[in-house]
Design an enzyme around this catalytic site. Sequence first.
Site, PDB file in Angstrom:
ATOM      1  N   CYS A  79       0.831  -1.210   0.000  1.00 18.14           N
ATOM      2  CA  CYS A  79       0.000   0.000   0.000  1.00 18.14           C
ATOM      3  C   CYS A  79       0.865   1.260   0.000  1.00 18.14           C
ATOM      4  O   CYS A  79       1.989   1.252   0.476  1.00 18.14           O
ATOM      5  CB  CYS A  79      -0.857   0.030   1.247  1.00 18.14           C
ATOM      6  SG  CYS A  79      -1.827  -1.455   1.440  1.00 18.14           S
ATOM      7  N   ARG A 122       5.139   0.008  -6.420  1.00 13.75           N
ATOM      8  CA  ARG A 122       5.101  -0.846  -5.234  1.00 13.75           C
ATOM      9  C   ARG A 122       4.085  -1.976  -5.370  1.00 13.75           C
ATOM     10  O   ARG A 122       4.071  -2.888  -4.560  1.00 13.75           O
ATOM     11  CB  ARG A 122       4.743  -0.004  -4.005  1.00 13.75           C
ATOM     12  CG  ARG A 122       5.783   1.048  -3.676  1.00 13.75           C
ATOM     13  CD  ARG A 122       5.180   2.158  -2.859  1.00 13.75           C
ATOM     14  NE  ARG A 122       4.730   1.687  -1.575  1.00 13.75           N
ATOM     15  CZ  ARG A 122       5.392   1.816  -0.444  1.00 13.75           C
ATOM     16  NH1 ARG A 122       6.564   2.389  -0.440  1.00 13.75           N
ATOM     17  NH2 ARG A 122       4.903   1.384   0.687  1.00 13.75           N
ATOM     18  N   TRP A 124      -3.057  -2.796  -1.594  1.00  8.93           N
ATOM     19  CA  TRP A 124      -2.778  -4.189  -1.949  1.00  8.93           C
ATOM     20  C   TRP A 124      -3.569  -5.010  -0.942  1.00  8.93           C
ATOM     21  O   TRP A 124      -3.278  -4.994   0.253  1.00  8.93           O
ATOM     22  CB  TRP A 124      -1.279  -4.480  -1.848  1.00  8.93           C
ATOM     23  CG  TRP A 124      -0.942  -5.871  -2.267  1.00  8.93           C
ATOM     24  CD1 TRP A 124      -0.968  -6.996  -1.493  1.00  8.93           C
ATOM     25  CD2 TRP A 124      -0.549  -6.299  -3.576  1.00  8.93           C
ATOM     26  NE1 TRP A 124      -0.607  -8.087  -2.240  1.00  8.93           N
ATOM     27  CE2 TRP A 124      -0.344  -7.701  -3.514  1.00  8.93           C
ATOM     28  CE3 TRP A 124      -0.347  -5.643  -4.787  1.00  8.93           C
ATOM     29  CZ2 TRP A 124       0.057  -8.445  -4.621  1.00  8.93           C
ATOM     30  CZ3 TRP A 124       0.055  -6.389  -5.877  1.00  8.93           C
ATOM     31  CH2 TRP A 124       0.252  -7.769  -5.799  1.00  8.93           C
ATOM     32  N   ASN A 176      -2.039   2.302   6.042  1.00  8.64           N
ATOM     33  CA  ASN A 176      -1.162   1.156   5.760  1.00  8.64           C
ATOM     34  C   ASN A 176      -0.935   0.446   7.082  1.00  8.64           C
ATOM     35  O   ASN A 176      -0.782   1.102   8.109  1.00  8.64           O
ATOM     36  CB  ASN A 176       0.207   1.613   5.252  1.00  8.64           C
ATOM     37  CG  ASN A 176       0.156   2.141   3.850  1.00  8.64           C
ATOM     38  OD1 ASN A 176      -0.880   2.082   3.194  1.00  8.64           O
ATOM     39  ND2 ASN A 176       1.275   2.670   3.385  1.00  8.64           N
ATOM     40  N   GLY A 177      -0.885  -0.868   7.045  1.00  6.32           N
ATOM     41  CA  GLY A 177      -0.667  -1.623   8.275  1.00  6.32           C
ATOM     42  C   GLY A 177      -1.850  -2.543   8.536  1.00  6.32           C
ATOM     43  O   GLY A 177      -2.657  -2.804   7.637  1.00  6.32           O
ATOM     44  N   GLU A 228      21.069 -17.282  -3.086  1.00 12.43           N
ATOM     45  CA  GLU A 228      20.550 -16.067  -3.711  1.00 12.43           C
ATOM     46  C   GLU A 228      20.228 -16.298  -5.193  1.00 12.43           C
ATOM     47  O   GLU A 228      19.204 -15.835  -5.693  1.00 12.43           O
ATOM     48  CB  GLU A 228      21.564 -14.927  -3.535  1.00 12.43           C
ATOM     49  CG  GLU A 228      21.164 -13.599  -4.145  1.00 12.43           C
ATOM     50  CD  GLU A 228      19.892 -12.996  -3.571  1.00 12.43           C
ATOM     51  OE1 GLU A 228      19.335 -13.532  -2.590  1.00 12.43           O
ATOM     52  OE2 GLU A 228      19.430 -11.984  -4.140  1.00 12.43           O
ATOM     53  N   LYS A 278      16.474 -15.698  -6.657  1.00 15.71           N
ATOM     54  CA  LYS A 278      16.202 -14.737  -7.738  1.00 15.71           C
ATOM     55  C   LYS A 278      15.417 -15.416  -8.841  1.00 15.71           C
ATOM     56  O   LYS A 278      14.436 -14.885  -9.344  1.00 15.71           O
ATOM     57  CB  LYS A 278      17.506 -14.189  -8.339  1.00 15.71           C
ATOM     58  CG  LYS A 278      18.219 -13.102  -7.605  1.00 15.71           C
ATOM     59  CD  LYS A 278      17.548 -11.745  -7.628  1.00 15.71           C
ATOM     60  CE  LYS A 278      16.592 -11.580  -6.485  1.00 15.71           C
ATOM     61  NZ  LYS A 278      17.107 -11.172  -5.225  1.00 15.71           N
ATOM     62  N   GLU A 334      11.803 -16.441  -7.734  1.00 14.57           N
ATOM     63  CA  GLU A 334      10.987 -15.285  -7.399  1.00 14.57           C
ATOM     64  C   GLU A 334      10.420 -14.583  -8.619  1.00 14.57           C
ATOM     65  O   GLU A 334       9.259 -14.178  -8.618  1.00 14.57           O
ATOM     66  CB  GLU A 334      11.861 -14.307  -6.604  1.00 14.57           C
ATOM     67  CG  GLU A 334      11.165 -13.065  -6.137  1.00 14.57           C
ATOM     68  CD  GLU A 334      12.102 -12.124  -5.391  1.00 14.57           C
ATOM     69  OE1 GLU A 334      11.598 -11.296  -4.650  1.00 14.57           O
ATOM     70  OE2 GLU A 334      13.339 -12.211  -5.581  1.00 14.57           O
ATOM     71  N   HIS A 338      23.601 -37.400  -0.664  1.00 13.48           N
ATOM     72  CA  HIS A 338      22.877 -37.993   0.459  1.00 13.48           C
ATOM     73  C   HIS A 338      21.371 -38.085   0.199  1.00 13.48           C
ATOM     74  O   HIS A 338      20.588 -38.038   1.138  1.00 13.48           O
ATOM     75  CB  HIS A 338      23.178 -37.214   1.742  1.00 13.48           C
ATOM     76  CG  HIS A 338      24.620 -37.295   2.121  1.00 13.48           C
ATOM     77  ND1 HIS A 338      25.221 -38.442   2.594  1.00 13.48           N
ATOM     78  CD2 HIS A 338      25.623 -36.380   2.011  1.00 13.48           C
ATOM     79  CE1 HIS A 338      26.507 -38.228   2.800  1.00 13.48           C
ATOM     80  NE2 HIS A 338      26.777 -36.988   2.447  1.00 13.48           N
ATOM     81  N   LYS A 373       8.612  -8.384  -1.014  1.00 14.69           N
ATOM     82  CA  LYS A 373       8.773  -7.305  -0.046  1.00 14.69           C
ATOM     83  C   LYS A 373       7.451  -6.957   0.618  1.00 14.69           C
ATOM     84  O   LYS A 373       7.100  -5.799   0.773  1.00 14.69           O
ATOM     85  CB  LYS A 373       9.373  -6.078  -0.728  1.00 14.69           C
ATOM     86  CG  LYS A 373      10.840  -6.245  -0.975  1.00 14.69           C
ATOM     87  CD  LYS A 373      11.432  -5.038  -1.625  1.00 14.69           C
ATOM     88  CE  LYS A 373      12.846  -5.359  -2.043  1.00 14.69           C
ATOM     89  NZ  LYS A 373      13.377  -4.441  -2.998  1.00 14.69           N
TER      90      LYS A 373
HETATM   91  C1  F6R Z   1      14.188 -11.026  -2.662  1.00 13.78           C
HETATM   92  C2  F6R Z   1      13.810  -9.972  -1.711  1.00 13.78           C
HETATM   93  C3  F6R Z   1      13.365 -10.405  -0.362  1.00 13.78           C
HETATM   94  C4  F6R Z   1      13.941  -9.451   0.708  1.00 13.78           C
HETATM   95  C5  F6R Z   1      13.317  -9.758   2.070  1.00 13.78           C
HETATM   96  C6  F6R Z   1      13.887  -8.898   3.170  1.00 13.78           C
HETATM   97  O1  F6R Z   1      14.560 -10.493  -3.893  1.00 13.78           O
HETATM   98  O2  F6R Z   1      13.812  -8.823  -2.029  1.00 13.78           O
HETATM   99  O3  F6R Z   1      13.708 -11.716  -0.078  1.00 13.78           O
HETATM  100  O4  F6R Z   1      15.325  -9.597   0.745  1.00 13.78           O
HETATM  101  O5  F6R Z   1      11.934  -9.570   2.011  1.00 13.78           O
HETATM  102  O6  F6R Z   1      13.672  -7.551   2.925  1.00 13.78           O
HETATM  103  P1  F6R Z   1      14.513  -6.440   3.643  1.00 13.78           P
HETATM  104  O7  F6R Z   1      15.926  -6.594   3.226  1.00 13.78           O
HETATM  105  O8  F6R Z   1      13.915  -5.147   3.171  1.00 13.78           O
HETATM  106  O9  F6R Z   1      14.360  -6.644   5.119  1.00 13.78           O
END
Ligand code: F6R
Length: 609
Positions: free
Chosen positions: A2, A27, A76, A102-103, A481, A485, A488, A504, A604
């Site tokens: 949001c 966002r 959202w 928001n929240g 990572e 990526k 995701e 294993h 996020k």
């Molecule tokens: C992956 C990604 C998420 C963030 C996670 C933590 O591409 O962006 O896995 O790394 O949500 O977010 P922060 O770093 O903002 O605490």
Amino acid sequence: MCGIVGFVGRQPAAPILLEGLRHLEYRGYDSAGIAVYSEEDGLEVIKTSGRLQALIDIVSGGKELTGTMGIGHTRWATHGEPSDANSHPHVSEDGRIAVVHNGIIENYMEIKQLLQSKGVSFSSDTDTEVVAQLLEYYYRGDILQAVVEVLRVIEGSYALGIICAGEGRLIAARKDSPLILGYGEDGNFLASDVTAIIGHTRDVCYMDDGEIAVLDQDGIQVYNAMLEPLQKEHSYVDWEISAAEKGGYEHFMFKEIMEQPEAIRKTAFPRLDSGKVVLENLSLTDEMIRSLHKIHIIACGSSYHVGVVGKYNLERLLRIPVEVSLASEFRYANPILDAQSLVLVISQSGETLDTMAAMREAKRLGGRTLAIVNVVGSSIAKEADDVLYTWAGPEIAVATTKAYSTQLILVDMLGLYLADKRGCIDKKLYKRIVRELLELPAKMERVLETTEDIKYYASRYFNNSSVFFIGRNLDYALSLEGSLKLKEISYIHSESYAAGELKHGTISLIEKGTLVVAIATYTALFEKAMSNVIEVKSRGADVLALTTDSHAGSMENTADAVLTIPETDPIFLPSLAVVPLQLFAYYVALHRGCDIDKPRNLAKSVTVE
Ligand code: F6R
């Protein structure tokens, strides 16, 4: 996620609100709305599910709305499906008070039932509407007093923007959800994200938890929960709005990948002075540093992956144990901490609730917290005992890239700094690592020049339905990572696996056609990595290997395709080698037609409604 924007001033609010919401679109949202107030036309609320453009079309760009005070929101959905009725702003039954939020109001069911028993009827399924109805319930001609009453009743997290017919002021309140105030020439602003208002002002202040702000056309006054006035520090936003826009690239993610050499320069170079790492304003004393006997790293997602690399690098430099935990696990794990434990909290946004909760738990248990954060003034940055900012600029794509690499650099620099203070690093090694750090951005630029090769391999492999990322030690840490990526943003099932562990059991999943991304940059274990490549090849896997220039030759004889990075000290391998993995995920997602900047799992989802 949001977004909130608010304005009160001497010009029509609606076009300003719509423009602000436009800057928050990245966002992710499913509906949008605005409420504006003027004495002539009263409170006008227009909201719709769907794209912001639909709202803009309904109000013809806002030019017919005369009100000079208003609030806007992109939503959202979490409580109640995306619909016109569930969109914000929410309005009290008498039509006087409008609220954006928001929240999450955790006790909204309870409040709703209570108000319903008093005859109030609700028009949405949201938790937010209880705030509007409760405000009406407490309203006795002074909206600020009503807000104070409501904040005593509601539980949960909130960033609130409130306007009330007949009052020329906009009220804001914050708890566990970011809210920024902007001081303008012709009026004053409110926003959940500075990108919404920097087209109008760069003079801002970050609200803290428990604070209430009253904005009118002439100024802003911030109060604590007891309505005592506070003096707030102003901050100047020094980055350009274009830094938050795509800058000519098709996607924010690609732009942010390409920005990494520059981002690393910004993170590292100001902290190097005559070959030494200098960390700004740390309250951690030399004595505390010498007495440290353990480091805990807590974070979520990619920031956690930085922590996994950090464990290897910090243990190498400091020779003290480093434990890395997922914040969502740490907070409930009854961890063992004391005053000699340094708790490193890593977060791009500085607003991730699990990370925040884990940090609070660490503090409660007596640990000393140091946060590595990108967003200045964010909640984690404010609550940690010490903060180091990555200075990477705004990260807008949902999939993190430059935050990951700059966090890595800062962890490494912290390691050097602590090792030096503890007298446990050889001077020559220290010098060599600093030299490598200075060379790193240029090496990364060389890696970015291989983009076309990576694009080609992505076109070859984008149809695989299962991908394994394997590696050992630092290469394993990086594989976490690489795999995240890919899954995701491209929605391909992928696993990261410690290469030595495959035998294993999990090796049974590797068969003809499985794509294995074998990371083999860590020279000390290159031979081991080679034998893993041979093993998976013998099972019919397609192998895309990632190694350093000097090992490319031997790898080329074995793997199906090889990507390379320049040599560097092992400490910097993951920061360099992550780049081809990010690009690979990006191009695979592009081939698969995925919505790259707003993937469907919205990683996020930090301060969602
Ligand atoms: C992956 C990604 C998420 C963030 C996670 C933590 O591409 O962006 O896995 O790394 O949500 O977010 P922060 O770093 O903002 O605490």
